[in-house]
Design an enzyme around this catalytic site. Structure first.
Site, PDB file in Angstrom:
ATOM      1  N   ARG A 235     -56.959 -11.916 -73.284  1.00 49.98           N
ATOM      2  CA  ARG A 235     -56.799 -13.263 -73.533  1.00 49.98           C
ATOM      3  C   ARG A 235     -58.204 -13.937 -73.340  1.00 49.98           C
ATOM      4  O   ARG A 235     -59.142 -13.301 -72.585  1.00 49.98           O
ATOM      5  CB  ARG A 235     -55.944 -13.937 -72.503  1.00 49.98           C
ATOM      6  CG  ARG A 235     -54.221 -13.830 -72.725  1.00 49.98           C
ATOM      7  CD  ARG A 235     -54.067 -14.649 -74.127  1.00 49.98           C
ATOM      8  NE  ARG A 235     -52.708 -14.623 -74.109  1.00 49.98           N
ATOM      9  CZ  ARG A 235     -51.926 -13.494 -75.001  1.00 49.98           C
ATOM     10  NH1 ARG A 235     -52.757 -12.824 -75.577  1.00 49.98           N
ATOM     11  NH2 ARG A 235     -50.555 -13.475 -75.125  1.00 49.98           N
ATOM     12  N   GLU A 264     -58.057 -20.768 -79.457  1.00 52.01           N
ATOM     13  CA  GLU A 264     -57.773 -20.457 -80.588  1.00 52.01           C
ATOM     14  C   GLU A 264     -56.788 -21.466 -81.151  1.00 52.01           C
ATOM     15  O   GLU A 264     -56.024 -22.103 -80.754  1.00 52.01           O
ATOM     16  CB  GLU A 264     -56.554 -19.202 -80.572  1.00 52.01           C
ATOM     17  CG  GLU A 264     -57.455 -18.038 -79.758  1.00 52.01           C
ATOM     18  CD  GLU A 264     -56.482 -16.739 -79.526  1.00 52.01           C
ATOM     19  OE1 GLU A 264     -55.419 -16.877 -80.101  1.00 52.01           O
ATOM     20  OE2 GLU A 264     -57.083 -15.899 -78.651  1.00 52.01           O
ATOM     21  N   HIS A 282     -57.262 -12.822 -83.740  1.00 53.63           N
ATOM     22  CA  HIS A 282     -55.936 -12.463 -82.711  1.00 53.63           C
ATOM     23  C   HIS A 282     -54.910 -11.718 -83.770  1.00 53.63           C
ATOM     24  O   HIS A 282     -53.942 -12.192 -83.825  1.00 53.63           O
ATOM     25  CB  HIS A 282     -55.337 -13.620 -82.275  1.00 53.63           C
ATOM     26  CG  HIS A 282     -54.577 -13.221 -81.112  1.00 53.63           C
ATOM     27  ND1 HIS A 282     -54.288 -14.234 -79.967  1.00 53.63           N
ATOM     28  CD2 HIS A 282     -53.785 -12.289 -80.788  1.00 53.63           C
ATOM     29  CE1 HIS A 282     -53.614 -13.860 -79.010  1.00 53.63           C
ATOM     30  NE2 HIS A 282     -53.181 -12.624 -79.626  1.00 53.63           N
TER      31      HIS A 282
HETATM   32  C1  8YV Z   1     -48.748 -11.972 -80.408  1.00 58.12           C
HETATM   33  C2  8YV Z   1     -50.043 -11.415 -78.036  1.00 58.12           C
HETATM   34  O1  8YV Z   1     -49.516 -12.192 -81.398  1.00 58.12           O
HETATM   35  O2  8YV Z   1     -48.101 -10.155 -77.168  1.00 58.12           O
HETATM   36  C3  8YV Z   1     -49.113 -10.806 -77.252  1.00 58.12           C
HETATM   37  O3  8YV Z   1     -49.319 -11.340 -75.964  1.00 58.12           O
HETATM   38  O4  8YV Z   1     -50.956 -11.863 -77.784  1.00 58.12           O
HETATM   39  C4  8YV Z   1     -49.613 -11.236 -79.556  1.00 58.12           C
HETATM   40  O5  8YV Z   1     -48.851  -9.911 -79.646  1.00 58.12           O
HETATM   41  C5  8YV Z   1     -48.742 -13.472 -79.627  1.00 58.12           C
HETATM   42  O6  8YV Z   1     -48.093 -13.461 -78.577  1.00 58.12           O
HETATM   43  C6  8YV Z   1     -47.817 -14.070 -80.657  1.00 58.12           C
HETATM   44  O7  8YV Z   1     -47.922 -15.199 -80.560  1.00 58.12           O
END
Ligand code: 8YV
Length: 316
Positions: A235, A264, A282
């Protein structure tokens, strides 16, 4: 059909999930426009029992407060830092995520960034396309990727999958984690700073959320040093972005490979002109196969909750 168990979709989720929520569960969709949202909530909030959200747009403090009948939150993604987990815990609202199914793809993305950052794959591609090779220029030498000492910040499921891949590159693995993992056989450091000091490349794989905000800051980047590289697939909030931009601009570290950012889809424009930074939008888990698995897991959690009031993969 499921009006007795009114379901709310919060933010964009995978199209397969969105379609099923709409067609099979007659789910409501939270408007993103603030005025529309207020009107929507005034009418519907009291009947909403289940929220399906994503790692990026979660059930935040205010939204959760406005849903008095909320019983369960089902999160698309392994990370759930956009949701107010403290309030959910206080109110006894269980929350599920999508662990494990994305470990391989996120780890592959980390390795792609690792190789690109050290070996300058994207920059070399730009060099060829710009006709600079044909014009007789030579591409600058890059940094060796095999046999390096790599630090994993957050030795969880994804961090471990990254470490296993790096072992095949002959790398020595060091790590920092909330709890020591002696069974891993890797070298543990008590602080992020000590880890950064000991390694050539620091790979961030820690969970987001309030506990990890800015744990890689100016001091940790300085400890990584002018030959050091940073990769972040976790993150954006885990790394102090202003400190990172400064470190990359001033040569405090050698380079970075980033899939995630603090705000983001905003990426600091100061990075756009830097050849020593590789930036992805991302896409860590973004393969057809893994997104289909994540979608299935989200829907399995929903079906299980509707059937017996439990979640298949609740956060631990
Ligand atoms: C997803 C992510 O794209 O799993 C996660 O925590 O960051 C990604 O796999 C995201 O959560 C989708 O909004």
């Amino acid at each position: 059909a499921a009006t007795a168990q009114r379901i709310l979709r919060v933010g964009p989720v995978n199209p397969q999930v969105a379609r099923t929520l709409d067609e099979e569960f007659d789910a409501l969709v939270l408007p993103s426009d603030p005025a529309e949202r207020a009107a929507f909530l005034a009418e519907q909030a009291g009947g909403i029992r289940i929220a399906v959200c994503s790692g990026r747009v979660g059930v935040d403090t205010e939204l959760m407060r406005s849903l008095p009948a909320l019983e369960a939150i089902i999160n698309f993604g392994v990370g759930y830092d956009a949701t107010d987990v403290a309030q959910a815990a206080e109110r006894g609202i269980p929350l599920s995520n999508t662990p494990d199914v994305l470990n391989d793809c996120v780890a592959d993305t980390a390795l792609a960034l690792y190789l690109d950052t050290l070996r300058q794959v994207s920059a070399a591609d730009r060099f060829v396309r710009a006709g600079r090779w044909a014009a007789g220029e030579g591409f600058p030498l890059t940094a060796r990727a095999s046999g390096r000492t790599v630090g994993i910040l957050g030795l969880g499921r994804i961090g471990t999958a990254i470490a296993q891949r790096l072992e095949a590159f002959g790398c020595r693995i060091h790590y920092h984690n909330r709890s020591e993992r002696p069974e891993s056989g890797y070298t543990y450091h008590r602080t992020v700073r000590e880890l950064a000091e000991a390694v050539d490349v620091l790979v961030v794989a820690a969970s987001g959320g309030p506990d990890s905000v800015g744990i890689v800051g100016a001091a940790e980047l300085a400890a990584l040093g002018p030959q050091g590289h940073l990769v972040n697939i976790a993150r954006g909030t885990v790394v102090d972005e202003d400190a990172l931009v400064a470190a990359l601009t001033e040569g405090t570290i050698a380079g970075a490979g980033l899939d995630v950012y603090e705000r983001e889809p905003q990426v600091p424009e100061a990075l756009f002109g830097l050849e020593n930074v590789v930036m992805l939008p991302h896409v860590g888990s973004g393969t057809r196969e893994t997104r289909a698995d994540m979608a299935e897991l989200v829907l399995s959690n929903l079906r299980r909750y509707l059937a017996d009031g439990t979640l298949l993969t609740p956060i631990s």
